[in-house]
Design a protein around this motif. Structure first.
Motif, PDB file in Angstrom:
ATOM      1  N   GLU A 277       0.831  -1.207   0.000  1.00  0.00           N
ATOM      2  CA  GLU A 277       0.000   0.000   0.000  1.00  0.00           C
ATOM      3  C   GLU A 277       0.862   1.253   0.000  1.00  0.00           C
ATOM      4  O   GLU A 277       0.546   2.247  -0.660  1.00  0.00           O
ATOM      5  CB  GLU A 277      -0.963  -0.018   1.184  1.00  0.00           C
ATOM      6  N   TYR A 280       2.059   1.712  -3.451  1.00  0.00           N
ATOM      7  CA  TYR A 280       0.946   2.087  -4.329  1.00  0.00           C
ATOM      8  C   TYR A 280       0.622   3.568  -4.164  1.00  0.00           C
ATOM      9  O   TYR A 280       0.205   4.237  -5.105  1.00  0.00           O
ATOM     10  CB  TYR A 280      -0.268   1.221  -4.007  1.00  0.00           C
ATOM     11  N   TYR A 283       2.321   5.730  -6.531  1.00  0.00           N
ATOM     12  CA  TYR A 283       1.639   5.838  -7.817  1.00  0.00           C
ATOM     13  C   TYR A 283       0.448   6.785  -7.714  1.00  0.00           C
ATOM     14  O   TYR A 283       0.276   7.674  -8.546  1.00  0.00           O
ATOM     15  CB  TYR A 283       1.178   4.461  -8.293  1.00  0.00           C
ATOM     16  N   LYS A 284      -0.364   6.576  -6.656  1.00  0.00           N
ATOM     17  CA  LYS A 284      -1.607   7.344  -6.566  1.00  0.00           C
ATOM     18  C   LYS A 284      -1.340   8.839  -6.432  1.00  0.00           C
ATOM     19  O   LYS A 284      -2.089   9.668  -6.940  1.00  0.00           O
ATOM     20  CB  LYS A 284      -2.427   6.853  -5.358  1.00  0.00           C
ATOM     21  N   MET A 449       0.897  -3.351 -10.562  1.00  0.00           N
ATOM     22  CA  MET A 449       0.433  -2.509  -9.462  1.00  0.00           C
ATOM     23  C   MET A 449       1.049  -1.112  -9.553  1.00  0.00           C
ATOM     24  O   MET A 449       0.352  -0.105  -9.405  1.00  0.00           O
ATOM     25  CB  MET A 449       0.783  -3.138  -8.118  1.00  0.00           C
ATOM     26  N   MET A 450       2.347  -1.057  -9.829  1.00  0.00           N
ATOM     27  CA  MET A 450       3.001   0.251  -9.855  1.00  0.00           C
ATOM     28  C   MET A 450       2.573   1.078 -11.071  1.00  0.00           C
ATOM     29  O   MET A 450       2.732   2.290 -11.084  1.00  0.00           O
ATOM     30  CB  MET A 450       4.530   0.097  -9.847  1.00  0.00           C
ATOM     31  N   GLY A 452      -0.476   1.123 -11.810  1.00  0.00           N
ATOM     32  CA  GLY A 452      -1.824   1.509 -11.428  1.00  0.00           C
ATOM     33  C   GLY A 452      -2.908   0.630 -12.007  1.00  0.00           C
ATOM     34  O   GLY A 452      -4.074   0.983 -11.965  1.00  0.00           O
ATOM     35  N   THR A 455      -4.838  -2.946  -7.819  1.00  0.00           N
ATOM     36  CA  THR A 455      -4.752  -2.381  -6.473  1.00  0.00           C
ATOM     37  C   THR A 455      -3.833  -3.295  -5.660  1.00  0.00           C
ATOM     38  O   THR A 455      -3.587  -4.437  -6.054  1.00  0.00           O
ATOM     39  CB  THR A 455      -6.130  -2.340  -5.805  1.00  0.00           C
ATOM     40  N   PRO A 456      -3.328  -2.825  -4.511  1.00  0.00           N
ATOM     41  CA  PRO A 456      -2.471  -3.689  -3.702  1.00  0.00           C
ATOM     42  C   PRO A 456      -3.153  -5.013  -3.363  1.00  0.00           C
ATOM     43  O   PRO A 456      -2.532  -6.068  -3.430  1.00  0.00           O
ATOM     44  CB  PRO A 456      -2.216  -2.861  -2.450  1.00  0.00           C
TER      45      PRO A 456
END
Lengths: 482, 309
Positions: A277, A280, A283-284, A449-450, A452, A455-456
């Motif tokens: 998370e 992530y 990224y977010k 995941m990285m 996007g 999700t984790p």
């Protein structure tokens, strides 16, 4: 094309005949299959080892001084000079021995036929893109046990065994299941988060120890127009270089061990989730250089040396590899990965360091003692210093950095190792299950995941699925931490 | 006399047939044999395991993905390349404006274009793949820079990093580097179609599209058919392997998330990375079956009356 139709007139018949005939040939050859056992895979090869030499204080491995030595080296980033220098020492010691030295980049394509023919060389640096799968080599009894080398007295101090002169984790990496040592990793790689000290200073920041601080530094960098992170998007298995030790720092060593052992639900540990998370969030929040998922390692390194990005998960070879594009005042530094907060199990400094450049001695080698003696010479302080000086990398020999001037990255790596002390982790997925680590977890899980696209929670579920699949697959040999 | 003739012919054929048997048939037979073993490729020992590799293959999701991509290539690549090449060749030879003294001619500068189209054919596939890798670089590559230059700075795809686009990026490269060859091939074919046909059709009031479908294509059908077989084999074999292996995401290409993996790449990965040579030959056998099916279909489709001219 006026003449085509005339020529094509008989074509249909000829073709049909050809198919009939080849079918007939196929039928004939089916019964012939029982004779096939001796084709491409060849015979077993005679087990004709050279005679042992006389054991003495100078020759603890009882090398036959007259026997030739066949040495194949991967000619990669570290070049060949260090091996040539070590061979000179060997030849000085055994003047009658002839060393056949073959540097190559095509390890697998040039050596696979020799293994299959039962006629492998004595010593191999099994490295590079064409590395032969160690798990398979060990599983098929193709390697010699290096325990005699480990128990032999070291070159510099006869009262100390070779095994006691090595850096932490190197010996264990050479073991697969049990006490036997199959591989001698000669180089020593430090993994972590690499950055330019100068760039960090210009942000008026220090390397962050907790994730909250990491996000603060990232926000600062972003405001200045520098992307906080980038990674080798086309090779997302570079992400674990900082992610795995972070998992160990947050949840303890056992979490990584469970992952390596392919235990059920190993990836569902809360520490894994928390770290996924955290990454992530990078990224977010838009902290990853735009376009990173489409960059390969060189392209991402170049963007990073150009100052477009601040942090990069990588290994200590980056100093050599990115040397061409790295400005002189870059002031390369490495740090152990940031943790989450003060509740982490291991202290800040916990990092991944492990052996590189795996040297192996085949079980069918003619002169295994000579090969081990050659390795013993390479593990002396002199040879180790020579290696560090010429290729900017540490060796498995613990020490060997006094009295030589280290480059900024190497200096920082040595300092990081000192800070880590006992808290060196060594995840084994990378050498035990190459396809699982690189292609499945790396590209299929972390890379997605990285970028996007997962999700984790989804990434963890997918990766756990891959791990379970590998645990069930009988065609893969399975290993466990001892 | 007849008898002696056959002996004479056989004498000539013996050497090439022996070579063919040794270097083509025999390796095929060997591979099929190894697909029933557990040979690792790294040691001389192996055992027979029956159909284990095949059952494993049928439940291997990566195999199915590779097969799917290879089939997609085999269907779409010839279609894309050949239609584009036919269009270009038609424009170069017949599609131009009517000029004095000639009923049909190509567009202006067609001789120059013919040479330019052939350029990619001169480059090795490895170089082409490397060059396109730079073009696809999302950060500073030609494509995204171009998009930015025309004011599309907000639209900056990851190209090879995007699972929805990556396969099409590979596809575009393969079309780019093969289309020129077929333009030249079809141009040669079209040049040998008598001009009278076109003149007659034009007198009857046919437009370019009609002349293409009613005259050019039927008379060129043999060439198109062999082009189709050639492109299909290329899509199943070395070319698609090289581009995917060099250009795409992952340790040996094939990513992201298996979105570009193809059968020959999977064979390579299993044999030379994972030390599962026997399983690799099993996938190779599957590839052989697909190739044979493809060739059989193409040959059946092509069986139609030949036109004499």
């Amino acid at each position: 094309m006026g003449s085509t139709s005339a020529r094509n007139g008989n074509d249909g018949v000829g073709r049909r005949d050809l198919i009939k005939r080849s079918a007939a040939l196929g039928l004939i050859s089916v019964p012939a299959m029982s004779f096939l056992s001796a084709c491409a895979s060849g015979g077993g090869g005679a087990d004709d080892k050279v005679d042992k030499g006389k054991k003495s204080k100078d020759n603890p491995l009882a090398v036959n001084g007259g026997a030739p030595l066949d040495f194949v080296l991967f000619d990669g980033g570290f070049g060949t000079q260090y091996a040539k220098d070590a061979i000179k020492v060997y030849e000085g010691k055994f003047p009658k021995a002839k060393v056949k030295f073959t540097p190559t980049q095509k390890i697998q394509s040039s050596l696979q036929p020799r293994f299959n023919g039962g006629n492998p060389p004595d010593l191999i640096d099994n490295s590079g893109a064409e590395q032969m799968d160690m798990g398979v080599l060990v599983g098929k009894d193709q390697l010699a046990d290096l325990t005699p080398l480990m128990d032999a007295p070291s070159v510099d101090d006869p009262d100390k065994k070779v095994r006691d002169t090595l850096r932490p984790g190197v010996l264990e990496m050479g073991q697969f299941d049990g006490e036997k040592v199959w591989i001698m990793y000669y180089a020593y790689t430090v993994y972590g988060v690499w950055y330019s000290q100068k760039a960090l200073d210009s942000l008026d920041a220090e390397y962050p120890e907790t994730w909250d601080d990491m996000l603060k530094v990232c926000a600062k960098a972003k405001k200045k127009g520098i992307a906080p992170w980038t990674y080798a998007g086309k090779h997302p298995y570079y992400i674990p270089f900082s992610l795995y030790p972070m998992i160990a720092k947050v949840g303890g060593r056992e979490v990584l061990d469970a992952i390596d052992n392919l235990e059920p639900n190993a990836w569902k540990h809360p520490a894994v989730k928390a770290c996924f998370e955290a990454y992530y969030e990078l990224y977010k929040k838009g902290y990853i250089l735009k376009g990173t998922p489409g960059l390969d390692h060189i392209q991402s390194q170049t963007a990073w040396t150009e100052g477009k990005a601040l942090f990069l998960p990588n290994g200590s070879w980056v100093e050599n590899e990115a040397a061409k594009t790295m400005p002189d005042d870059f002031d390369l530094a490495v740090s152990a990965p940031s943790g989450l907060d003060s509740s982490d199990k291991l202290p800040f400094g916990t990092m991944w360091a492990s052996g590189g450049e795996p040297f192996i001695v085949p079980s069918k080698a003619k002169n295994p003692d000579g090969a081990m003696e050659q390795l013993r010479i390479m593990l002396s302080e002199d040879s180790s210093k020579n290696f560090t000086k010429s290729v900017k990398s540490l060796t498995a020999f613990d020490g060997g950095t006094d009295g030589i001037e280290l480059t900024p990255g190497l200096k920082s790596a040595v300092a990081a190792l000192e800070k880590a002390g006992e808290n060196i982790v060594n995840p084994r997925l990378q050498d035990w299950y190459v396809a699982l680590q690189k292609e499945k977890i790396g590209v299929g899980g972390l890379g997605e995941m990285m970028a996007g696209r997962l999700t984790p929670a989804e990434a963890i579920k997918k990766i756990q699925g891959y791990a379970d699949e590998a645990a069930k697959d009988d065609s893969i040999k399975h290993y466990k931490h001892q | 006399m007849q008898h002696g003739k056959y002996r004479f012919i056989a004498g000539f054929l013996a050497a090439p047939l022996a070579l063919y048997a040794l270097f083509v048939i025999w390796p095929f037979v060997q591979s099929i044999f190894y697909s029933f073993t557990d040979w690792s490729g790294l040691s001389p020992e192996f055992q027979l395991v029956g159909f284990d590799n095949f059952t494993k293959m049928f439940s291997d999701s990566v195999f199915w993905k590779s097969l799917q991509h290879s089939l997609l290539f085999v269907l779409l690549l010839p279609l894309g390349t050949l239609s584009l090449a036919l269009f270009f060749a038609f424009m170069l030879n017949v599609g131009g404006r009517r000029r004095k003294n000639a009923a049909v001619s190509g567009v202006r500068g067609s001789a120059f274009y013919k040479v330019v189209y052939f350029f990619p054919q001169v480059l090795s596939i490895a170089i082409v793949a490397l060059l396109f890798q730079f073009a696809y670089n999302p950060n500073s590559g030609a494509l995204n820079s171009g998009l930015q230059a025309v004011g599309l700075g907000g639209f900056q795809p990851d190209w090879l990093g995007d699972p929805d686009l990556a396969l099409w990026c590979v596809f575009a490269v393969l079309v780019w580097c093969t289309v020129g060859f077929f333009v030249v091939l079809f141009s040669a074919g079209m040049a040998s179609i008598p001009k009278d046909y076109y003149e007659a059709a034009l007198l009857d009031g046919a437009n370019r599209i009609t002349t293409f479908f009613k005259i050019t294509l039927p008379l060129l059908w043999d060439t198109v058919q062999s082009g189709w077989a050639y492109m299909g084999i290329l899509a199943l074999g070395a070319e698609s392997f090289a581009v995917v292996q060099i250009m795409t995401v992952g340790p040996n290409g094939g990513g992201p998330d298996y979105s570009t993996t193809v059968l020959p790449l999977y064979v390579y990965q299993k044999a030379f990375r994972d030390g599962q040579a026997a399983y690799a030959t099993t996938i190779g056998v599957a590839l052989l079956v697909v190739t044979l099916l493809f060739v059989a279909i193409v040959m059946r489709m092509g069986r139609r009356e030949r036109l004499e001219y």
